[in-house]
Motif scaffolding. Structure first.
Motif, PDB file in Angstrom:
ATOM      1  N   THR A  14       2.976   1.186   3.386  1.00  0.00           N
ATOM      2  CA  THR A  14       3.974   2.236   3.185  1.00  0.00           C
ATOM      3  C   THR A  14       3.308   3.421   2.484  1.00  0.00           C
ATOM      4  O   THR A  14       3.829   3.956   1.510  1.00  0.00           O
ATOM      5  N   ALA A  15       2.133   3.800   2.978  1.00  0.00           N
ATOM      6  CA  ALA A  15       1.314   4.818   2.300  1.00  0.00           C
ATOM      7  C   ALA A  15       1.895   6.218   2.395  1.00  0.00           C
ATOM      8  O   ALA A  15       1.416   7.135   1.723  1.00  0.00           O
ATOM      9  N   GLY A  16       2.908   6.410   3.234  1.00  0.00           N
ATOM     10  CA  GLY A  16       3.550   7.714   3.309  1.00  0.00           C
ATOM     11  C   GLY A  16       2.744   8.740   4.091  1.00  0.00           C
ATOM     12  O   GLY A  16       1.718   8.430   4.694  1.00  0.00           O
ATOM     13  N   ALA A  17       3.215   9.950   4.063  1.00  0.00           N
ATOM     14  CA  ALA A  17       2.585  11.033   4.810  1.00  0.00           C
ATOM     15  C   ALA A  17       1.871  11.988   3.862  1.00  0.00           C
ATOM     16  O   ALA A  17       2.071  11.971   2.659  1.00  0.00           O
ATOM     17  N   VAL A  18       1.036  12.822   4.448  1.00  0.00           N
ATOM     18  CA  VAL A  18       0.353  13.874   3.703  1.00  0.00           C
ATOM     19  C   VAL A  18       0.731  15.215   4.317  1.00  0.00           C
ATOM     20  O   VAL A  18       1.214  15.288   5.447  1.00  0.00           O
ATOM     21  N   THR A  19       0.528  16.287   3.569  1.00  0.00           N
ATOM     22  CA  THR A  19       0.870  17.617   4.060  1.00  0.00           C
ATOM     23  C   THR A  19      -0.013  18.000   5.242  1.00  0.00           C
ATOM     24  O   THR A  19      -1.228  17.857   5.193  1.00  0.00           O
ATOM     25  N   ARG A  20       0.619  18.463   6.298  1.00  0.00           N
ATOM     26  CA  ARG A  20      -0.121  18.894   7.493  1.00  0.00           C
ATOM     27  C   ARG A  20      -0.476  20.370   7.358  1.00  0.00           C
ATOM     28  O   ARG A  20       0.385  21.209   7.111  1.00  0.00           O
ATOM     29  N   THR A  21      -1.739  20.670   7.520  1.00  0.00           N
ATOM     30  CA  THR A  21      -2.191  22.060   7.434  1.00  0.00           C
ATOM     31  C   THR A  21      -2.943  22.444   8.702  1.00  0.00           C
ATOM     32  O   THR A  21      -3.285  21.591   9.530  1.00  0.00           O
TER      33      THR A  21
ATOM     34  N   VAL B 213       0.861  -1.190   0.000  1.00  0.00           N
ATOM     35  CA  VAL B 213       0.000   0.000   0.000  1.00  0.00           C
ATOM     36  C   VAL B 213       0.893   1.234   0.000  1.00  0.00           C
ATOM     37  O   VAL B 213       1.476   1.602   1.009  1.00  0.00           O
ATOM     38  N   GLY B 214       1.024   1.871  -1.161  1.00  0.00           N
ATOM     39  CA  GLY B 214       1.850   3.073  -1.277  1.00  0.00           C
ATOM     40  C   GLY B 214       3.094   2.814  -2.097  1.00  0.00           C
ATOM     41  O   GLY B 214       3.797   1.829  -1.869  1.00  0.00           O
ATOM     42  N   GLY B 215       3.377   3.728  -3.028  1.00  0.00           N
ATOM     43  CA  GLY B 215       4.530   3.573  -3.906  1.00  0.00           C
ATOM     44  C   GLY B 215       5.570   4.651  -3.731  1.00  0.00           C
ATOM     45  O   GLY B 215       6.255   5.020  -4.691  1.00  0.00           O
ATOM     46  N   GLY B 216       5.712   5.159  -2.504  1.00  0.00           N
ATOM     47  CA  GLY B 216       6.767   6.132  -2.229  1.00  0.00           C
ATOM     48  C   GLY B 216       8.107   5.437  -2.045  1.00  0.00           C
ATOM     49  O   GLY B 216       8.343   4.346  -2.569  1.00  0.00           O
ATOM     50  N   TYR B 217       9.007   6.072  -1.279  1.00  0.00           N
ATOM     51  CA  TYR B 217      10.333   5.483  -1.087  1.00  0.00           C
ATOM     52  C   TYR B 217      10.244   4.048  -0.578  1.00  0.00           C
ATOM     53  O   TYR B 217      10.765   3.112  -1.196  1.00  0.00           O
ATOM     54  N   ALA B 218       9.614   3.874   0.585  1.00  0.00           N
ATOM     55  CA  ALA B 218       9.579   2.557   1.216  1.00  0.00           C
ATOM     56  C   ALA B 218       8.821   1.549   0.358  1.00  0.00           C
ATOM     57  O   ALA B 218       9.267   0.410   0.183  1.00  0.00           O
ATOM     58  N   GLY B 219       7.676   1.947  -0.198  1.00  0.00           N
ATOM     59  CA  GLY B 219       6.891   1.022  -1.003  1.00  0.00           C
ATOM     60  C   GLY B 219       7.582   0.640  -2.296  1.00  0.00           C
ATOM     61  O   GLY B 219       7.593  -0.531  -2.688  1.00  0.00           O
TER      62      GLY B 219
ATOM     63  N   MET C  23       7.000   7.163  -8.587  1.00  0.00           N
ATOM     64  CA  MET C  23       7.557   7.529  -7.290  1.00  0.00           C
ATOM     65  C   MET C  23       8.312   8.844  -7.451  1.00  0.00           C
ATOM     66  O   MET C  23       9.143   8.978  -8.343  1.00  0.00           O
ATOM     67  N   THR C  24       8.017   9.827  -6.612  1.00  0.00           N
ATOM     68  CA  THR C  24       8.667  11.126  -6.683  1.00  0.00           C
ATOM     69  C   THR C  24       9.906  11.144  -5.802  1.00  0.00           C
ATOM     70  O   THR C  24       9.819  10.846  -4.605  1.00  0.00           O
ATOM     71  N   TYR C  25      11.047  11.494  -6.373  1.00  0.00           N
ATOM     72  CA  TYR C  25      12.262  11.649  -5.569  1.00  0.00           C
ATOM     73  C   TYR C  25      12.261  13.074  -5.005  1.00  0.00           C
ATOM     74  O   TYR C  25      12.722  14.020  -5.633  1.00  0.00           O
ATOM     75  N   GLN C  26      11.712  13.209  -3.814  1.00  0.00           N
ATOM     76  CA  GLN C  26      11.420  14.534  -3.253  1.00  0.00           C
ATOM     77  C   GLN C  26      12.637  15.412  -2.976  1.00  0.00           C
ATOM     78  O   GLN C  26      12.513  16.646  -3.063  1.00  0.00           O
ATOM     79  N   PRO C  27      13.833  14.881  -2.646  1.00  0.00           N
ATOM     80  CA  PRO C  27      14.968  15.790  -2.431  1.00  0.00           C
ATOM     81  C   PRO C  27      15.320  16.646  -3.640  1.00  0.00           C
ATOM     82  O   PRO C  27      15.998  17.663  -3.495  1.00  0.00           O
TER      83      PRO C  27
END
Length: 469
Positions: free
Chosen positions: A107-114, A7-13, A40-44
């Motif tokens: 590994t669904a990752g995080a979302v922006t906190r507002t 679940v999730g295709g970011g870094y960990a997934g 997958m977005t390489y955020q750095p």
């Protein structure tokens, strides 16, 4: 065939699925990955995308191309019933359906906190996805074009004013790169002066970059202020309504571009719709071996890593009281360990705990400027910037992406960064709609219409359709 659901295709997934493909036999298990984006977005690299130093597509790693043996579902997991080993999946443009599995990896990752700050939802743009970095860059470039056609005054200053909220790595890097881009743009706009630029970095804590030491953090503030920026420490955003910024220290000014990088939080969709245990922060309690559970008992066939997982930090000097930092460095290595442990567990072998000593922290502050710290070693300026580029071009997954990024950097040595704004991409039908409306008005006025060489059926198919507002 054992069914493994990621679940999730970011870094960990991504790294979990990637390494599972390499370690599992084709007749041993099937892997399914669910993510709302097919890449997958390489955020750095997002700050450099915003500054025009990297092509946007080069920081997006295609899941289909690099996970050829994984079944990819572009959509979201909206519910997990681990007791019955089923997940409810909502594909993009499709109907919800249940997906059975034997082993789940979250590994669904995080979302922006507002926060409920007036004007944020209407004015701010995040900085977590490549689309946001591209939009940030295009808005800044378009603002320069507009400002160059105006006489000096408040409206022109407003167009050249940028505010970044959040003093962590994402915020400082985005701020430094945008400031570097804006300063470099001035040589192409002789109508504008450096004094008209307004760059504000707002941080609620009394320091920037909590991952580095106090003195390096103070140096970053001095460095940014020397370049003409204003850094507001111990300050929060009070309002952003109608392009007008109000800060808690009493500062108020008109603003054009507002970038929000004030932290992340665990993915609420997964955390609130599952029978698996979740802590107060919305993260899954994870053992050192990355299985969900407590140090005394693990939940069978349930694993988690990355921003969604509260992973004990075995490398910390505080025994039993510290968690790994939710950053890319840990997520990548957790994904690799997770894949190894899943394979070992499926084959009846012993799993190993995740333990990683930090390689240090490095940040870009603009073209040719950066800071690096490893324990007591601190490097500043050009060398730190080169270390940032060197580390991340090695860290970005797949050789295909490494080569593409390196080639763009190499070409920039001779031609500089690209300063073309493509803001119109966000509204691709605008010109076509205007042309269509003009054609309708000419028909209504009885003006002759040029002969169309297309067949009648093709002309009808190409005609614009009426859409509800």
């Amino acid at each position: 065939m054992r069914r493994i659901l990621v679940v999730g295709g970011g870094y960990a997934g991504f790294y979990t699925a990637w390494k599972l493909e390499k370690r599992l036999r084709t007749d041993e298990a099937s892997v399914t990955l669910v993510d709302p984006r097919p890449y997958m977005t390489y955020q750095p690299f997002l700050p450099e995308v915003a500054a025009g130093s990297i092509e946007a597509r080069h920081v997006a790693v295609s899941l289909r191309r690099h996970l050829p043996h994984t079944h990819l579902i572009v959509g979201s997991v909206v519910h997990i019933d681990h007791a019955h080993r089923t997940a409810t999946v909502r594909p993009v443009g499709g109907a919800e359906h249940e997906l059975p599995y034997d082993t789940i990896v979250i590994t669904a990752g995080a979302v922006t906190r507002t926060f409920p700050i007036p004007g944020i939802a209407d004015e701010a743009i995040g900085f977590k996805y490549v689309e946001e970095a591209v939009a940030t860059r295009d808005r800044l470039l378009t603002a320069f074009e507009q400002a160059a056609t105006m006489p000096p005054g408040p409206q022109r200053r407003k167009l050249l004013t940028v505010t970044v909220v959040g003093g962590g790595f994402s915020g400082v890097e985005a701020f430094g790169e945008l400031l570097s881009l804006a300063t470099a743009l001035l040589k192409h706009y002789p109508e504008l002066s450096p004094d008209e630029l307004g760059f504000h970095l707002v941080e609620v804590r009394d320091r920037l970059l909590p991952e580095v030491g106090d003195e390096p953090a103070r140096w970053v503030v001095r460095h940014l202020e020397k370049r003409g920026a204003r850094v507001h420490l111990g300050t929060s955003l009070v309002s952003a309504e109608n392009d007008h910024i109000v800060l808690s220290d009493g500062t108020a000014y008109d603003n054009h571009l507002l970038v929000w990088t004030a932290g992340n939080e665990a993915n609420p969709v997964v955390a609130r719709h599952t029978d698996l245990p979740v802590n107060r922060a919305g993260r899954f309690p994870v053992r050192a071996d990355l299985r969900i559970g407590t140090p005394y008992a693990a939940i069978p066939d349930a694993w988690a890593a990355g921003d969604d997982a509260a992973v004990p930090d075995l490398a910390s000097a505080i025994p039993g009281g510290s968690l790994t930092v939710p950053n890319a460095q840990n997520a990548v290595r957790q994904g690799k360990r997770l894949a190894k442990n899943i394979v070992a567990d499926a084959r009846g072998r012993k799993v190993k705990p995740y333990k990683h000593h930090s390689l240090g922290t490095v940040a870009t502050l603009g073209l040719g400027k950066g800071i690096f710290q490893y324990r007591r070693i601190v490097i500043k300026g050009l060398l730190a910037w080169l270390m940032h580029r060197g580390y991340h071009v090695l860290a970005v997954p797949t050789w295909e992406r490494k080569v593409r990024v390196a080639l763009v950097w190499f070409s920039a040595l001779f031609y500089g960064r690209d300063i073309v704004s493509l803001l119109s991409v966000q509204h691709p039908r605008a010109e076509f709609v205007v042309a269509s409306l003009g054609a309708r008005q000419r028909r209504g006025a009885g003006e002759p219409i040029a002969a169309c060489t297309a067949a009648p059926d093709e002309t009808a198919a190409a005609a614009p359709r009426e859409r509800p507002a």
